[in-house]
Design a protein around this motif. Structure first.
Motif, PDB file in Angstrom:
ATOM      1  N   VAL A   1       1.696   1.938  -3.560  1.00  0.00           N
ATOM      2  CA  VAL A   1       0.518   2.476  -4.257  1.00  0.00           C
ATOM      3  C   VAL A   1       0.313   3.944  -3.884  1.00  0.00           C
ATOM      4  O   VAL A   1       0.050   4.794  -4.746  1.00  0.00           O
ATOM      5  CB  VAL A   1      -0.739   1.644  -3.919  1.00  0.00           C
ATOM      6  CG1 VAL A   1      -1.983   2.312  -4.468  1.00  0.00           C
ATOM      7  CG2 VAL A   1      -0.610   0.234  -4.496  1.00  0.00           C
ATOM      8  N   SER A   2       0.481   4.267  -2.591  1.00  0.00           N
ATOM      9  CA  SER A   2       0.269   5.677  -2.204  1.00  0.00           C
ATOM     10  C   SER A   2       1.387   6.559  -2.764  1.00  0.00           C
ATOM     11  O   SER A   2       1.174   7.718  -3.085  1.00  0.00           O
ATOM     12  CB  SER A   2       0.180   5.808  -0.682  1.00  0.00           C
ATOM     13  OG  SER A   2       1.377   5.338  -0.100  1.00  0.00           O
TER      14      SER A   2
ATOM     15  N   GLU B   1      -3.168  -3.986  -6.128  1.00  0.00           N
ATOM     16  CA  GLU B   1      -3.802  -2.683  -6.399  1.00  0.00           C
ATOM     17  C   GLU B   1      -3.106  -1.917  -7.522  1.00  0.00           C
ATOM     18  O   GLU B   1      -3.435  -0.778  -7.796  1.00  0.00           O
ATOM     19  CB  GLU B   1      -3.747  -1.800  -5.127  1.00  0.00           C
ATOM     20  CG  GLU B   1      -4.402  -2.414  -3.905  1.00  0.00           C
ATOM     21  CD  GLU B   1      -5.917  -2.470  -4.033  1.00  0.00           C
ATOM     22  OE1 GLU B   1      -6.498  -1.481  -4.502  1.00  0.00           O
ATOM     23  OE2 GLU B   1      -6.506  -3.516  -3.691  1.00  0.00           O
TER      24      GLU B   1
ATOM     25  N   ILE C   1       2.760   6.131  -5.690  1.00  0.00           N
ATOM     26  CA  ILE C   1       2.421   6.382  -7.102  1.00  0.00           C
ATOM     27  C   ILE C   1       1.345   7.454  -7.193  1.00  0.00           C
ATOM     28  O   ILE C   1       1.260   8.182  -8.181  1.00  0.00           O
ATOM     29  CB  ILE C   1       1.947   5.069  -7.781  1.00  0.00           C
ATOM     30  CG1 ILE C   1       3.083   4.056  -7.783  1.00  0.00           C
ATOM     31  CG2 ILE C   1       1.490   5.316  -9.201  1.00  0.00           C
ATOM     32  CD1 ILE C   1       2.680   2.679  -8.283  1.00  0.00           C
ATOM     33  N   GLY C   2       0.528   7.564  -6.167  1.00  0.00           N
ATOM     34  CA  GLY C   2      -0.540   8.564  -6.212  1.00  0.00           C
ATOM     35  C   GLY C   2      -0.211   9.841  -5.457  1.00  0.00           C
ATOM     36  O   GLY C   2      -1.095  10.677  -5.224  1.00  0.00           O
TER      37      GLY C   2
ATOM     38  N   THR D   1       4.806   5.609 -17.334  1.00  0.00           N
ATOM     39  CA  THR D   1       3.732   4.637 -17.035  1.00  0.00           C
ATOM     40  C   THR D   1       3.485   3.746 -18.246  1.00  0.00           C
ATOM     41  O   THR D   1       3.319   2.526 -18.125  1.00  0.00           O
ATOM     42  CB  THR D   1       2.438   5.384 -16.669  1.00  0.00           C
ATOM     43  OG1 THR D   1       2.741   6.344 -15.674  1.00  0.00           O
ATOM     44  CG2 THR D   1       1.382   4.428 -16.161  1.00  0.00           C
TER      45      THR D   1
ATOM     46  N   THR E   1      -5.108  -0.008 -10.602  1.00  0.00           N
ATOM     47  CA  THR E   1      -5.785   1.277 -10.344  1.00  0.00           C
ATOM     48  C   THR E   1      -4.759   2.392 -10.178  1.00  0.00           C
ATOM     49  O   THR E   1      -4.958   3.517 -10.626  1.00  0.00           O
ATOM     50  CB  THR E   1      -6.663   1.182  -9.083  1.00  0.00           C
ATOM     51  OG1 THR E   1      -5.987   0.360  -8.130  1.00  0.00           O
ATOM     52  CG2 THR E   1      -8.001   0.563  -9.386  1.00  0.00           C
ATOM     53  N   ALA E   2      -3.622   2.051  -9.541  1.00  0.00           N
ATOM     54  CA  ALA E   2      -2.590   3.075  -9.334  1.00  0.00           C
ATOM     55  C   ALA E   2      -2.032   3.540 -10.677  1.00  0.00           C
ATOM     56  O   ALA E   2      -1.893   4.744 -10.930  1.00  0.00           O
ATOM     57  CB  ALA E   2      -1.474   2.500  -8.462  1.00  0.00           C
TER      58      ALA E   2
ATOM     59  N   ARG F   1      -2.075   7.244 -13.238  1.00  0.00           N
ATOM     60  CA  ARG F   1      -0.909   7.951 -13.796  1.00  0.00           C
ATOM     61  C   ARG F   1      -1.016   8.174 -15.304  1.00  0.00           C
ATOM     62  O   ARG F   1      -0.256   8.931 -15.864  1.00  0.00           O
ATOM     63  CB  ARG F   1       0.392   7.175 -13.502  1.00  0.00           C
ATOM     64  CG  ARG F   1       0.770   7.116 -12.058  1.00  0.00           C
ATOM     65  CD  ARG F   1       1.268   8.439 -11.451  1.00  0.00           C
ATOM     66  NE  ARG F   1       0.361   9.569 -11.525  1.00  0.00           N
ATOM     67  CZ  ARG F   1      -0.728   9.739 -10.774  1.00  0.00           C
ATOM     68  NH1 ARG F   1      -1.075   8.832  -9.888  1.00  0.00           N
ATOM     69  NH2 ARG F   1      -1.499  10.812 -10.903  1.00  0.00           N
TER      70      ARG F   1
ATOM     71  N   ARG G   1       5.985  10.498  -7.026  1.00  0.00           N
ATOM     72  CA  ARG G   1       5.260   9.634  -7.976  1.00  0.00           C
ATOM     73  C   ARG G   1       6.260   8.926  -8.881  1.00  0.00           C
ATOM     74  O   ARG G   1       6.149   7.740  -9.158  1.00  0.00           O
ATOM     75  CB  ARG G   1       4.297  10.468  -8.846  1.00  0.00           C
ATOM     76  CG  ARG G   1       3.141  11.082  -8.095  1.00  0.00           C
ATOM     77  CD  ARG G   1       1.951  11.373  -9.003  1.00  0.00           C
ATOM     78  NE  ARG G   1       2.178  12.335 -10.071  1.00  0.00           N
ATOM     79  CZ  ARG G   1       2.116  13.663  -9.912  1.00  0.00           C
ATOM     80  NH1 ARG G   1       1.828  14.186  -8.732  1.00  0.00           N
ATOM     81  NH2 ARG G   1       2.318  14.466 -10.942  1.00  0.00           N
TER      82      ARG G   1
ATOM     83  N   SER H   1       0.844  -1.208   0.000  1.00  0.00           N
ATOM     84  CA  SER H   1       0.000   0.000   0.000  1.00  0.00           C
ATOM     85  C   SER H   1       0.877   1.255   0.000  1.00  0.00           C
ATOM     86  O   SER H   1       0.498   2.299  -0.532  1.00  0.00           O
ATOM     87  CB  SER H   1      -0.938  -0.009   1.203  1.00  0.00           C
ATOM     88  OG  SER H   1      -0.191  -0.260   2.378  1.00  0.00           O
TER      89      SER H   1
END
Length: 2035
Positions: free
Chosen positions: A866-867, A900, A869-870, A920, A903-904, A908, A877, A863
């Motif tokens: 994932v965070s 996940e 990347i966002g 990406t 979605t991540a 992007r 990122r 996680s």
């Protein structure tokens, strides 16, 4: 008594209705006797009583009623038509019989109800009985309940639907009446007998006492499953069978039905769904996250209570599931984990299949949680995962399960294996295919060697279960490496396993498919559904008992299953093959000797081990002879090979004996039933000899034969392992070589790539180079089938070796694997093969990718990552993305579960930072490669967002996105992308970048696909909007993609899709579609495609020895994997031989259990006649209704059952429209092949189609109309005539559809009506259409009225039925209609009649209101302005309405004797939309000046000039015709279809693309080389030459200068052009058609080419120049001598004027002129001297002698003098008579020069010719021979006949006749057509009137020449001034003046005319060459060609207005040469005004 005797005389049926009860009683008694006597159930007698039966049962007199009931019972039992009375009779019984006090009446009533059920009317009966339960009279309720109970007891729960009964049960239990309650109890017990515990839940709320009583009764019931004791009619055969079986084997069959019947009703189905989401505690989601475990527990307990509801309503449970999953996965309190698992179980059980979407998220979590040791947790988790499994399929969760199998924790491994074992129990052979079994077996095999015993045991159990489910044959290939101990353990486990379905896995399928119960399977569609549902619901009850009863089942059952085909038991394709495989035990040597001695000569066996090699050789020869003569069945293969292996066996030292031995092995393998056991005996010896120099080839032959007998995969594996156990490198390398070759011969399917790869790696490491080389060669062959992924296995090899491997792969690149030639014949029953095809694709190339070890990276996708990347900060990122890239790089190959991450990454893709977007995209590209084909599952959530990026404004981002999409598509195939609406949604976005990129991508991908999902059609509307996009690139890309869309969807679908466009857009798009249709590629062929993909390459080819006809089946099986299961339809496999190669076999999506190979229509002798008789005799209902009622549909179904294939009928009468579409598709396919059948069933087909007209689905309607068009075309070809019956039951319904709102449908219906006139008289059609005008639908009225007009116009007044008067009165009524379109249609129709019939119409239409009459008169007046309508015989073609263009291409004109249909078309096109329907025929060019200047149509008497409304240029361009010129003889050629084709090809000659041009030239060359076809080019010569010299210009200016172009291409193009020209100029008749202007440009082009120094530098250059030289000579000799001479003079003049031209150019022109001078003595008579002298005059005017002398060279002046001198010499003084065309002779020195020359020659020749000079006035030497006169006349007529010179010819003929009034031109006219003769006469008359100055006469007939517009007149022939009556000469200026006056008279503007200098002044300007170059013509030709490309539609010019005179038009159009740029601009202006 009087009364009595009266009714006694009445017939029986009337007695039954009599008001006297006695009469009725007597009637019923007699009826009963009659009914008992009638033997034939279809007897017409039954129909008499059809309406009376209700009265029988509802009689008011109780005594009579009893008798009536008896009669009714017999009627229902025996009458074929009884079913029609069900509803009314049963409701009568319920209301009037069940309330009777007499028990007998009630019994009879119940019997009648049961009898109706028996005759298949169960549903109607049940419906009426359930209505009866609502009655207030308890007696009726009791009787209804009793009837239902008896019905259930007798017929069983499959026929009587329980759900509705169970719903009303609680209400019955609450009744106040005890009798009702008791009856309710009885029926509840009966229902329980059938469905057991499923009944408990619905009855849980009834009174507890009643429930207790019920429980007591239920316990008493026998445990065996109940069986029906009574059967439907359709099942009665089964009843007989059952009785036989029971007498044979006791109650054995009971077990069989047990599984089938018992679980039919599922408790779940009977429940009401409960909505629980809204009932969750408000704070649930907070509490579940709470820190205190108690709070979390509370939350979970609340959920647990809710999910206890057994059936939950569907909804969005995603959040709830997520929360529970989190508890299971992360919660530290094990008690809560168990509780959450219980909640999940509840959800899964309550939602069933609706929970499936969440299964994938939860399964991995639960499996990983199995690490918990506590039994209660483990148990809860087991229950949860088992419940979840039932909501989904093993396929869907297989990846998650397999991922967990590698976990290190033994408990997890154990529990996962146990879960797999439990899951397998629910599977059947068909739901556990090999592709799914394979990875599971691989994982479980690892576990059976695990150190932990519990893991091993669990794995054994799972493998044992698999073995039990699918049988040994399917599992054995995966257990090849397992040792015997373990194998035994697996088998032992297998025996213990009890499947959920008993052995039902195989048996239900067999029972249903081999179909011993014809009726039952069909009778209740529900049955099948229920069976499948129950697969997923374990039932504790009777199911457990099933296996035990089954075990003792009778042998018969097993046998019936066998023929059903191995495919249906689920032992799929391979099994199908291996049933053929011979399995034999190993025999001892003694047995072998005994068997061998029986078939071999005794000496042979004795000498086998002789020490003398010669004896051994002799023995072998005898052995071989014996083998050759043996029959396959007699040959003991194992014994024979044992004898060969007997000492010395394979150690044989003599090579001759050894060769014989090996040859015999090959023979035995080929000729005998050779088993693997026999193979094992010899393989070792063969491998040992394979490297032998002398015997090696024989050994390879033997191996190949064995491979063919025992399948290559097995043989190859054995041979490889043996070879690598040896030390001999020669054997190893030869084995590898043999294998390389064998793979090519046998194909690749089924080979174990993994085993090969390990052997190849060993070989690559060998020290011997030969072994390494052979290994690399083998890799090359494997690469053909496996593709680039093969390299992955060898990446760790040494670089040197790797480069060799790469080199080998490079060699193979682009090659296709060869079609397998072996391994087909033995095993190719098409049924099993189809199975194989479906089964194997995973075994070939694709599974190479599966062999790669894949890494699980989901744990690395944390996680935090994932965070990251966002994150808001782009740097963070970027870090996140870098990490992801690192993870993927490191793992190389990953598993599809990436947590996940999708979605991540999706987020992007629309990052504001473009660098991150690119990064990406790169990651996604990596991801595709790393995940392989498994990336499929991410297409929708990640793939489509990549496509969105294609809309980015930055070029590099788009490029990256495209690369990524391609990388994905490579892995996934295109199907995933094209399915659904996602792609069409992207195309919908109005982003030009996105659109052009996406369309470009589709244009690249679509051509490679063999089939596409139907969703592709969703993109079409957006594609059309792209065709009209503002952005040019988008338009271009859309046009490029158009043919490929059409390739998959077909032209028809695409054209239909234009229906929603605006009219203007529609026309443009349709034109583009036409164009695309011409360029549409064909779909790629099936086998080659599949092989070039990394796939089980040989599968497709093996699948069909005859690939062509089965193409469809292959494409469907390969492309759409879901259909693979269906492809193995048992019907196909069992009847495989008959189905093989038939197209129908591919339509496997229809019901599985039918053979679809036979004809679809069965010809029943006199079937149709009988049906017509039945209808006349009212035995059946007459086909007449406003909407079809059920009884009509039933009747049609019954009638069809005898003559339509069962499976097709099921499709035709299916409730879903898709099935109707399928049925129509099948009918279209069989239309041609089954003409007789179609005609035999035509009445039924048409009736069925009328039912389709009442469907609401447009696609069915369109398809039906499409079929009808084809059908009526076929009928007219077959010269069939519709019967009255067929017409009356079809036409009225077809006419309803003519009023459809959709334009496309109306057009289709009109097209069908048009075609119907060919098979049904128009006069009979008329009343039907007339009836249609009475409709309330105004569109229908309009169309019907138009259609009536067309009929009258085409067939005259006789069609009007009953009389013209009545018909017209009917039509005239509509003039007052309130709808404008209807009024117009009515008026047009009456005008049409007026045109045919004249003023008589007014009498016929009777009295009209004043308003209507005035409208009509106005309309008639208006129509009179147009030419009167054309009588049928007239030869002029009318414009066709566009709709008829496609449909009636074959009906285009066939000359004056045209068929009626084409007339009807013409009529149609006149009526309807006269304004909108006309399009300018592409053969006609427009005069640019006119179009630009004219702005209104002015009508005046004479002469009428061409006027155009510019605004309407796109609409009706009404081009008037000239009144003098009649149609030239070439008129008909213009209209033929060949002309349009030639126009199109010629237009391609000038193409900028070299290849297109070459192709067009070769096509034309083919035409020119064949004498019979060359004529087709006539009339197109100028056009062709223009296109050619344009191409020459293009080469000269563009191609030659293009560095990139290969010059060989240019040479090729040159040689094509020159070759074509030479062919053309060898055909004199065609060569003479070339006009001056064109020849001028052509010569210019050729001379320029000869002087092009760039060509001389090319290799072939000299050759080209030599060819051009030859061509120029041909042109000079063969062209029209006047034209070529004129052209050369103009060229010379131009070249001298232009300072830029090289002197060499002028020199070459002069050389040509000299050559012409040399030819003059032979050609002088064919030359038009007047024209030549005019040209010389102009030349001398521009270049007076002084000016010529100033030229650097003296050649020009010498050339001119030579020419004039030769002319003088040849013509003498008469030369001076030929100056008639020169206005002012003083402008040049020509006359003086000629006189000087004449004088000079006179001086020399004395006064010989004095007399002749005096007669200078004559044109032709009067003393000249008659032959000369004839030649001269022939020449004149030739001119009249040619398009260009027709006027000139007429003028000359007029002159000639004037001079020689006694000349006889009759012989020339009498051979020509009447048409031509009148044309000549009229032409002469017109010239005469012109000369007399009388203006001109209007043409008398309606025929007019559109020629005027086409032929661009040659400039010099414009106005031949001829001596006036007074003898003085008239110049062109006079005519110009006259034209001015005429224009003023008509109120026209003269400015344009004035702007043009008069001809004379034009001539005096030296700068302007006076001959119009062909540029003017070129442009009009070009615009014409452009149109011909855009509209391949023939629509003529409206002939409503007249043309200006030819003379005037031509003089104005050609008097000056217009600048080409100016022309271009004008063309552009016109075009833009069109838009």
């Amino acid at each position: 008594m009087g009364d009595d005797s009266e009714w006694l005389k009445l017939p029986v049926d009337q007695k039954c209705e009599h008001k006297l009860w006695k009469a009725r009683l007597s009637g019923y008694e007699e009826a009963l006797k009659i009914f008992q006597k009638i033997k034939d159930e279809k007897s017409p007698e039954w129909s008499k009583y059809l309406g009376l039966i209700k009265k029988f049962v509802t009689d008011s007199n109780a005594v009579v009623q009893l008798k009536g009931l008896e009669a009714a019972l017999v009627y229902v039992e025996n009458a074929h038509v009884a079913g029609k009375t069900t509803g009314e009779v049963v409701s009568g019984v319920v209301s009037k019989v069940f309330n009777q006090p007499k028990a007998k009446a009630k019994e009879l009533g119940i019997e009648i109800c049961l009898m109706y059920i028996e005759i298949e009317k169960g549903e109607s009966v049940q419906e009426e009985l359930l209505k009866g339960l609502d009655n207030k009279n308890p007696k009726i309720i009791v009787a209804c309940t009793e009837t239902l109970r008896k019905a259930l007891s007798e017929f069983g729960s499959k026929i009587i639907l329980l759900k509705p009964i169970i719903k009303v049960l609680p209400k019955l239990f609450e009744s106040r009446d005890k009798a009702v309650r008791d009856e309710a109890k009885l029926i509840a017990v009966e229902i329980y007998r059938w469905i057991r515990d499923a009944l408990r839940h619905p009855l849980q709320n009834i009174n507890s006492v009643q429930l207790k009583e019920l429980e007591e009764e239920w316990v008493k019931l026998p445990t065996g499953a109940p069986k029906p004791s009574r059967f439907l009619r359709s099942q009665q055969e089964l009843e007989a069978k059952l009785e036989q079986q029971q007498s044979a084997g006791g109650d054995a069959e009971g077990g069989g039905d047990d599984g089938d019947e018992a679980p039919q009703i599922d408790a779940y189905e009977l429940l009401e769904a409960v909505e629980i989401l809204s009932k969750l505690p408000k704070d649930f989601y907070d509490k579940i996250e709470a820190k205190k475990w108690q709070e979390r527990k509370e939350a979970l307990e609340a959920v647990e209570v809710l999910v206890k509801n057994p059936k939950l309503e569907a909804g969005d449970y995603a959040d709830l599931v997520k929360a529970l999953k989190k508890v299971v996965g992360k919660d530290t309190n094990v008690m809560l984990v168990a509780l959450a698992a219980k909640c999940l179980t509840g959800l899964a059980v309550g939602l069933r299949k609706k929970f499936g979407q969440y299964a994938g998220h939860v399964v991995p979590t639960i499996l990983e949680k199995f690490k918990e040791k506590k039994p209660q947790v483990v148990q809860a988790l087991q229950e949860a995962i088992d419940a979840i499994f039932l909501t989904t399929t093993l396929q869907n969760i297989s990846e998650d399960v397999l991922a967990v199998m590698d976990n290190k924790n033994p408990t997890i491994k154990q529990q996962t294996s146990l879960f797999i074992a439990r899951s397998f129990r629910h599977c059947t052979a068909s739901t556990l295919p090999k592709s799914l079994l394979k990875p599971f077996c691989a994982a479980l095999l690892k576990h059976i060697s695990d150190s932990a015993p519990e893991v091993r045991d669990a794995a054994f159990e799972a493998l044992g279960t698999a073995l039990k489910v699918v049988g040994e044959k399917a599992v054995n290939p995966f257990l090849a490496d397992v040792d015997k101990l373990k194998l035994d353990k697996i088998k032992e486990c297998s025996e213990k396993v009890e499947l959920v379905h008993g052995k039902k896995a195989g048996s239900t399928a067999e029972k249903k498919d081999s179909k011993p119960i014809p009726g039952r399977a069909a009778a209740s569609g529900a049955a099948g559904d229920k069976d499948t549902k129950d697969v997923s619901v374990p039932k504790p009850g009777p199911l457990k008992k099933a296996p035990t009863t089954k075990a003792g089942g009778p042998p018969k059952k097993g046998k019936t299953a066998a023929p059903g085909g191995s495919a249906n038991t689920g032992t799929k394709s391979k099994k199908g093959l291996e049933t053929k495989e011979i399995v034999e035990p190993e025999l001892s040597i003694e047995v072998c000797e005994e068997k061998a001695s029986a078939v071999l000569p005794p000496t042979c066996i004795q000498l086998l081990d002789s020490s003398n090699w010669k004896e051994r050789l002799a023995c072998m020869e005898e052995f071989q002879k014996a083998v050759e003569l043996m029959e396959r069945t007699e040959m003991p293969c194992q014994a024979l090979v044992r004898m060969l292996a007997k000492k010395p066996g394979w150690k044989e030292t003599n090579f001759q004996v050894m060769q014989m031995k090996l040859h015999i092995v090959a023979l035995v393998a080929q000729k005998g039933n050779f088993s693997k056991t026999s193979a094992q005996i010899v393989l070792d010896g063969l491998v040992d000899k394979i490297g032998d120099v002398k015997c090696g080839n024989n050994a390879k032959e033997a191996l190949t034969a064995i491979a063919e007998a025992c399948m290559l995969p097995w043989t190859a594996e054995q041979v490889m392992s043996m070879a690598f156990l040896q030390k001999n490198p020669k054997n190893q390398s030869e084995t590898l070589n043999w294998l390389s070759n064998a793979i090519k011969e046998f194909g690749f399917s089924g080979l174990n790539v993994k085993a090969f790869i390990s052997n190849v790696k060993t070989a690559l490491a060998a020290t011997n180079p030969a072994v390494r080389t052979s290994a690399i060669t083998l890799l090359g062959v494997m690469y053909l089938y496996v593709g680039p992924s093969l390299r992955m296995f060898f990446e760790d090899e040494k670089p040197a070796l790797l480069s060799q491997i790469d080199a080998e792969f490079e060699k193979m690149q682009g090659q296709r694997p060869p079609t397998p030639t072996r391994g087909i014949s033995k095993h190719s029953t098409s049924g099993t093969d189809e199975g194989e095809d479906g089964d194997e694709p995973d075994d070939g190339g694709n599974d190479v990718v599966d062999l790669l070890p894949r890494v699980e990276i989901s744990d690395k996708v944390t996680s935090e990552l994932v965070s990251k990347i966002g994150d808001k900060n782009w740097k963070i990122r970027k870090e996140g993305l870098d990490e992801v890239a690192g993870i993927i790089n490191e793992a190389k190959f990953i598993q599809p579960n990436i947590g996940e991450l999708p979605t991540a990454l999706k987020g992007r893709l629309n990052d504001s930072n473009k660098i991150l977007v690119q990064q990406t995209l790169n990651i996604l590209q990596q991801l595709a490669v790393a995940m392989g084909p498994n990336i499929k599952q991410h297409v929708k959530n990640l793939g489509i967002p990549i496509i969105t990026v294609l809309g980015d404004s930055k070029n590099n981002v788009r490029a990256a996105a495209l690369a990524t999409v391609n990388a994905w598509a490579e892995q996934t195939g295109m199907k995933e992308w094209l399915e659904g609406e996602d792609l069409s949604e992207e195309l919908k976005k109005e982003n030009p970048f996105l659109r052009q990129e996406l369309l470009g991508w589709l244009a690249e991908k679509l051509p490679t696909l063999r089939s596409t999902p139907t969703d592709l059609i969703l993109c079409v509307p957006h594609l059309y909007s792209c065709l009209e996009d503002r952005n040019g690139d988008v338009r271009k890309k859309a046009q490029d993609a158009l043919p490929f869309f059409m390739m998959h969807l077909g032209y028809e679908k695409m054209a239909k899709a234009t229906g929603k466009l605006k009219p203007t857009s529609k026309d443009q798009v349709l034109a583009m579609l036409e164009k695309a249709k011409a360029n549409m590629p064909s779909k790629p062929a099936a086998p080659a495609k599949t092989m070039s993909k990394p796939m089980g390459g040989s599968a497709p080819a093996k699948c069909q020895p005859t690939p062509a006809p089965v193409e469809d089946s292959v494409s469907s099986t390969l492309e759409a994997k879901p259909d693979l299961k269906k492809a193995k339809a048992p019907g196909v496999s069992s009847k495989a031989k008959s189905a093989q190669g038939k197209k129908v076999a591919s339509k496997t999506t229809i019901k599985e259990d039918d053979d679809k190979s036979g004809p679809i229509f069965i010809v029943v002798p006199n079937g149709k006649e009988q049906r017509i008789r039945d209808e006349k005799g009212l035995k059946v209902l007459k086909w007449n209704f406003t909407t079809p009622r059920d009884e009509y549909i039933e009747q049609l179904k019954t009638q069809m059952s005898s003559c339509v294939a069962k499976w097709l009928q099921d499709e035709m009468f299916h409730s879903e429209f898709q099935h109707h579409n399928k049925a129509l598709a099948v009918m279209v396919d069989h239309l041609e092949s089954e003409k007789e059948g179609v005609i035999g069933c035509l009445d039924l087909i048409l009736k069925w189609l009328t039912l389709r007209f009442f469907d609401t689905n447009t696609s069915v309607l369109m398809k039906a109309l499409e079929y009808l068009k084809l059908l009526f075309t076929l009928l007219s070809d077959e010269e069939y005539h519709l019967t009255e019956n067929e017409a009356s039951s079809f036409i009225p319904y077809l006419i309803l559809k003519v009023g459809e709102p959709k334009d496309v449908i109306r057009k289709d219906v009109r097209a069908i009506l048009n075609r119907m006139c060919l098979v049904y008289p128009a006069s009979k059609m008329f009343p039907f259409i007339m009836e249609g005008t009475k409709s309330k639908n105004s569109k229908q009225r309009t169309e019907c009225l138009e259609e009536l007009g067309c009929l009258v116009e085409s067939y005259g007044m006789n069609v009007c039925q009953p009389t013209p008067g009545k018909a017209l009165k009917e039509i005239a009524i509509h003039i007052g209609d309130r709808d404008n379109a209807v009024r117009n249609a009515a008026l047009n129709t009456i005008v049409t009649v007026y045109n045919v019939h004249g003023d008589q119409v007014f009498k016929l239409i009777g009295n009209l209101s004043e308003k209507d009459m005035s409208m009509l008169e106005e309309r008639i007046k208006r129509s009179a302005k147009r030419p009167s309508a054309v009588p049928v015989k007239q030869a002029e073609e009318k414009p066709q309405r566009t709709q008829n263009i496609n449909s009636n291409a074959n009906m285009l004109r066939k000359g004056p004797a045209e068929d009626m249909s084409s007339k009807l078309n013409q009529a149609r096109s006149m009526s309807g939309h006269p304004e909108a329907s006309q399009m300018v025929r592409r053969e006609f060019q427009l005069d640019l000046d006119e179009i630009e200047n004219d702005n209104g149509t002015v009508r005046c008497e004479m002469p009428e000039l061409v006027q155009h409304k510019l605004d309407d240029i796109f609409e009706p361009v009404l081009i008037p015709e000239p009144k003098i010129l009649a149609v030239s003889p070439h008129f008909d050629d213009m209209h033929s279809n060949t002309a349009s084709t030639i126009n199109f090809i010629i237009s391609q000659v000038a193409s900028g693309d070299i290849n297109t041009s070459i192709q067009a030239l070769t096509q034309i060359d083919e035409v020119l080389r064949q004498e019979d076809k060359a004529e087709a080019m006539s009339g197109h010569i100028d056009q062709f030459l223009i296109a050619t010299f344009m191409q020459l210009r293009l080469i000269y200016s563009t191609h030659m200068a293009d560095e990139k172009l290969d010059k060989d291409e240019i040479i090729k193009l040159y040689s094509c052009i020159i070759g074509n020209m030479i062919s053309l100029f060898q055909i004199e008749s065609l060569a003479r058609e070339a006009s001056t202007g064109v020849l001028k440009d052509l010569m210019h082009g050729l001379i320029t080419l000869m002087l092009d120094s760039r060509i001389e530098d090319l290799e072939e250059g000299q050759q080209v120049i030599r060819s051009v030289n030859l061509l120029v000579v041909k042109v000079l000799e063969k062209s029209d001598q006047t034209n070529i001479l004129s052209a050369l003079l103009v060229l010379l003049q131009d070249s001298l004027l232009a300072t830029a031209t090289s002197p060499k150019y002028s020199e070459l022109v002069m050389k040509c002129l000299w050559r012409m001078v040399r030819l003059l003595p032979d050609t002088i008579n064919s030359i038009n001297l007047d024209r030549i002298l005019l040209d010389i005059h102009i030349f001398m005017k521009v270049f007076p002698k002084e000016k010529l002398k100033q030229c650097k060279s003296e050649f020009p002046i010498r050339t001119l003098k030579t020419l004039l001198h030769t002319l003088c010499k040849l013509k003498g003084p008469k030369i001076l008579d030929h100056l008639t065309m020169i206005d002012n002779k003083n402008e040049s020195e020509l006359e003086a020069h000629l006189c000087r020359m004449m004088k000079h020659s006179m001086d020399q020749s004395g006064s010989k010719s004095d007399k002749e000079t005096e007669k200078g006035a004559s044109r032709i030497d009067e003393k000249s021979s008659k032959a000369k006169v004839n030649d001269f006349l022939a020449e004149i007529f030739k001119k009249i006949g040619s398009k260009e010179n027709t006027k000139e010819g007429l003028a000359e003929l007029y002159e000639y006749k004037k001079k020689y009034s006694d000349a006889d031109i009759e012989p020339f006219l009498k051979n020509s057509s009447q048409f031509f003769q009148s044309y000549v006469e009229r032409g002469l008359r017109v010239i005469e009137m012109e000369r007399e100055g009388k203006g001109r006469i209007p043409t008398s007939t309606g025929i007019s020449s559109q020629m005027e517009v086409t032929c661009v007149p040659t400039p010099t022939s414009t106005v031949s001034s001829i001596g006036n009556t007074n003898g003085e000469e008239v110049g062109p200026s006079v005519y110009l003046e006259r034209l001015k006056i005429l224009r003023q008279r008509c109120g026209l503007d003269n400015t344009k005319q004035d702007d043009r200098p008069p001809l004379t002044s034009l001539l005096s300007k030296p700068a302007i060459p006076p001959v119009a170059s062909s540029t003017d013509m070129l442009h009009s030709k070009l615009s014409q060609l452009r149109e011909s490309r855009e509209q391949h539609q023939h629509s003529d010019l409206d002939s409503s207005q007249t043309h200006t005179s030819g003379t005037i038009t031509s003089s104005s159009s050609s008097s000056s040469t217009t600048n080409i740029d100016d022309l271009k601009k004008r063309l552009e202006r016109i075009k833009s005004s069109r838009k």
